[in-house]
Design a protein around this motif. Structure first.
Motif, PDB file in Angstrom:
ATOM      1  N   MET A  75       0.840  -1.185   0.000  1.00  0.00           N
ATOM      2  CA  MET A  75       0.000   0.000   0.000  1.00  0.00           C
ATOM      3  C   MET A  75       0.880   1.242   0.000  1.00  0.00           C
ATOM      4  SD  MET A  75      -2.744   0.481   2.932  1.00  0.00           S
ATOM      5  CE  MET A  75      -2.751   1.997   3.782  1.00  0.00           C
ATOM      6  N   GLN A  76       0.506   2.248  -0.770  1.00  0.00           N
ATOM      7  CA  GLN A  76       1.367   3.396  -0.897  1.00  0.00           C
ATOM      8  C   GLN A  76       0.931   4.527   0.015  1.00  0.00           C
ATOM      9  OE1 GLN A  76       1.876   1.685  -5.080  1.00  0.00           O
ATOM     10  NE2 GLN A  76       0.781   3.547  -5.012  1.00  0.00           N
ATOM     11  N   SER A  77       1.918   5.191   0.568  1.00  0.00           N
ATOM     12  CA  SER A  77       1.613   6.281   1.476  1.00  0.00           C
ATOM     13  C   SER A  77       1.393   7.557   0.701  1.00  0.00           C
ATOM     14  CB  SER A  77       2.788   6.465   2.425  1.00  0.00           C
ATOM     15  OG  SER A  77       2.652   7.661   3.102  1.00  0.00           O
ATOM     16  N   SER A  78       0.477   8.389   1.171  1.00  0.00           N
ATOM     17  CA  SER A  78       0.301   9.679   0.533  1.00  0.00           C
ATOM     18  C   SER A  78       1.020  10.766   1.332  1.00  0.00           C
ATOM     19  CB  SER A  78      -1.182  10.000   0.396  1.00  0.00           C
ATOM     20  OG  SER A  78      -1.767   9.944   1.656  1.00  0.00           O
ATOM     21  N   ALA A 136       4.457  13.179  -4.691  1.00  0.00           N
ATOM     22  CA  ALA A 136       3.816  12.816  -5.962  1.00  0.00           C
ATOM     23  C   ALA A 136       4.644  11.728  -6.638  1.00  0.00           C
ATOM     24  CB  ALA A 136       3.703  14.028  -6.880  1.00  0.00           C
ATOM     25  N   TRP A 137       4.001  10.938  -7.493  1.00  0.00           N
ATOM     26  CA  TRP A 137       4.733   9.875  -8.181  1.00  0.00           C
ATOM     27  C   TRP A 137       3.973   9.432  -9.427  1.00  0.00           C
ATOM     28  CZ3 TRP A 137       2.354   9.205  -3.390  1.00  0.00           C
ATOM     29  CH2 TRP A 137       1.291   8.305  -3.327  1.00  0.00           C
ATOM     30  N   VAL A 138       4.702   8.676 -10.292  1.00  0.00           N
ATOM     31  CA  VAL A 138       4.094   8.160 -11.520  1.00  0.00           C
ATOM     32  C   VAL A 138       4.283   6.643 -11.535  1.00  0.00           C
ATOM     33  CG1 VAL A 138       4.024   8.281 -14.039  1.00  0.00           C
ATOM     34  CG2 VAL A 138       4.799  10.276 -12.722  1.00  0.00           C
ATOM     35  N   LEU A 158      -4.249  13.058  -4.775  1.00  0.00           N
ATOM     36  CA  LEU A 158      -4.026  12.465  -3.449  1.00  0.00           C
ATOM     37  C   LEU A 158      -4.619  13.406  -2.411  1.00  0.00           C
ATOM     38  CD1 LEU A 158      -0.271  11.642  -4.117  1.00  0.00           C
ATOM     39  CD2 LEU A 158      -2.163   9.996  -4.182  1.00  0.00           C
ATOM     40  N   PRO A 159      -5.754  13.059  -1.820  1.00  0.00           N
ATOM     41  CA  PRO A 159      -6.406  14.002  -0.908  1.00  0.00           C
ATOM     42  C   PRO A 159      -5.785  13.970   0.480  1.00  0.00           C
ATOM     43  CG  PRO A 159      -7.695  12.008  -1.058  1.00  0.00           C
ATOM     44  CD  PRO A 159      -6.474  11.785  -1.915  1.00  0.00           C
ATOM     45  N   ARG A 161     -11.153  10.599  -1.109  1.00  0.00           N
ATOM     46  CA  ARG A 161     -10.489   9.779  -2.133  1.00  0.00           C
ATOM     47  C   ARG A 161     -11.420   9.523  -3.322  1.00  0.00           C
ATOM     48  NH1 ARG A 161      -7.133   5.008   0.864  1.00  0.00           N
ATOM     49  NH2 ARG A 161      -5.470   6.350   1.615  1.00  0.00           N
ATOM     50  N   MET A 162     -10.845   9.629  -4.519  1.00  0.00           N
ATOM     51  CA  MET A 162     -11.638   9.393  -5.728  1.00  0.00           C
ATOM     52  C   MET A 162     -10.855   8.508  -6.685  1.00  0.00           C
ATOM     53  SD  MET A 162     -13.655  12.885  -6.576  1.00  0.00           S
ATOM     54  CE  MET A 162     -12.227  13.710  -7.161  1.00  0.00           C
ATOM     55  N   ALA A 163     -11.584   7.846  -7.590  1.00  0.00           N
ATOM     56  CA  ALA A 163     -10.936   6.999  -8.596  1.00  0.00           C
ATOM     57  C   ALA A 163     -10.106   7.880  -9.534  1.00  0.00           C
ATOM     58  CB  ALA A 163     -12.001   6.249  -9.382  1.00  0.00           C
TER      59      ALA A 163
END
Ligand SMILES: C[S@@+](CC[C@H](N)C(=O)[O-])C[C@H]1O[C@@H](n2cnc3c(N)ncnc32)[C@H](O)[C@@H]1O
Length: 312
Positions: free
Chosen positions: A1-4, A39-41, A84-85, A91-93
């Protein structure tokens, strides 16, 4: 799971074309390609997903990608963006930024040859947490016979274990996620009917399995930072991880491996190690603590904190 959670990143943010080629060569087409602070890609097969906290980060990353794209052996079919809220409730798709809106939002990616189905419209998470790649590889290498995968989501840990010959039990509150998990078994030529899937609260399921005297050779504990389970029962990693591990230890066969992993920013590796040592002592058990190797596409501090416990 990725951290925001924003963490300062101080190295060259894009993976090199040689690293990209190495992912391809290892049968992996789902990986990060860039990380900057906050931020990331990510690359998911033929698609890219830009994750960002504010529009200027998105603009910077899209400009940088456009300048670098010719160096990579890849032309994205689509580009998605995901904001990323600050609050989970917002959170949204992901949304489609570039590409054909008529293309199916479902796709299949590979990781070391394993196939995983993704759905860009299913919600905030698309179906595979890339920062668990090394832990999935570790689980596969341990070749456990019986695996308990808690907070299983789309069952990627169960699938790698089953590919290595394990019988698996996947537990998740969400029947929808477990159904996606069953599809992932099928995608890999595995019969889901030969495995168990419990749509239930992990905190209630573990004591029930212990009463039935079930035992497992590997147990995956990778819970969300916060959730509400059955009857509104709360799970908060910083308060409840220790009790979760204590329940898991009751199900551990001699020599079992237990993964303790979290994105909760209050629980770093030393803190996880403290929880592991304390829980082992309380259960009068002995175990060695091990780390998984760092991932080249995740700068230090951006992947989940992780400890593997190997019981003696
Ligand atoms: C972040 S995902 C876990 C990721 C997973 N370990 C993986 O690597 O793919 C969190 C999952 O935990 C599930 N979940 C949250 N609280 C739960 C609970 N109390 N009992 C069972 N499942 C829960 C959610 O439905 C969700 O699928």
């Amino acid at each position: 799971m990725q951290s925001s959670a924003p963490r300062t990143i101080s190295h060259a943010p894009w993976i090199s074309p040689a690293e990209w080629a190495a992912f391809e060569a290892s049968g992996t087409n789902a990986h990060r390609i860039c990380s900057i602070t906050g931020a990331w890609v990510e690359r998911f097969g033929q698609d890219l997903l830009f994750n960002y906290q504010n529009p200027s980060q998105l603009e910077r990353l899209r400009d940088e990608w456009a300048a670098r794209a010719p160096a990579y052996p890849f032309t994205p079919q689509r580009i998605f963006g995901r904001a990323l809220p600050v609050q989970n409730a917002d959170r949204m798709a992901p949304v489609l930024l570039e590409g054909d809106p008529g293309e199916p939002v479902e796709t299949v990616v590979t990781e070391a040859g394993m196939k995983i189905g993704l759905d860009f419209a299913a919600g905030y998470s698309v179906g595979l947490f890339l920062d668990q790649r090394a832990n999935r590889a570790a689980l596969r290498s341990y070749r456990p016979r019986r695996v308990l995968n808690t907070f299983a989501y789309t069952c990627s840990f169960s699938v790698v274990a089953a590919l290595a010959g394990a019988e698996t039990l996947s537990v998740d509150l969400s029947q929808k996620s477990l159904d996606r998990g069953k599809t992932n078994f099928t995608l890999n030529g595995l019969d889901p009917a030969a495995h168990r899937f419990f749509a239930d609260d992990v905190q209630e399921t573990l004591p029930r399995l212990a009463r039935r005297k079930e035992q497992f050779d590997a147990i995956i504990l990778d819970p969300p930072t916060f959730s509400r389970g059955n009857k509104g029962r709360r799970f908060r990693a910083e308060d409840d991880l220790e009790a979760l591990l204590r329940s898991a230890l009751e199900l551990a066969a001699p020599g079992a491996r237990i993964l303790l992993s979290t994105n909760c920013t209050k629980l770093n590796v030393p803190e996880l190690e403290r929880i592991a040592r304390f829980s082992l002592k309380a259960a009068r058990m002995n175990g060695a603590l091990q780390q998984t190797p760092a991932l080249l596409d995740f700068p230090r501090g951006t992947a989940a904190s992780t400890v593997w416990i190997q019981l003696r």
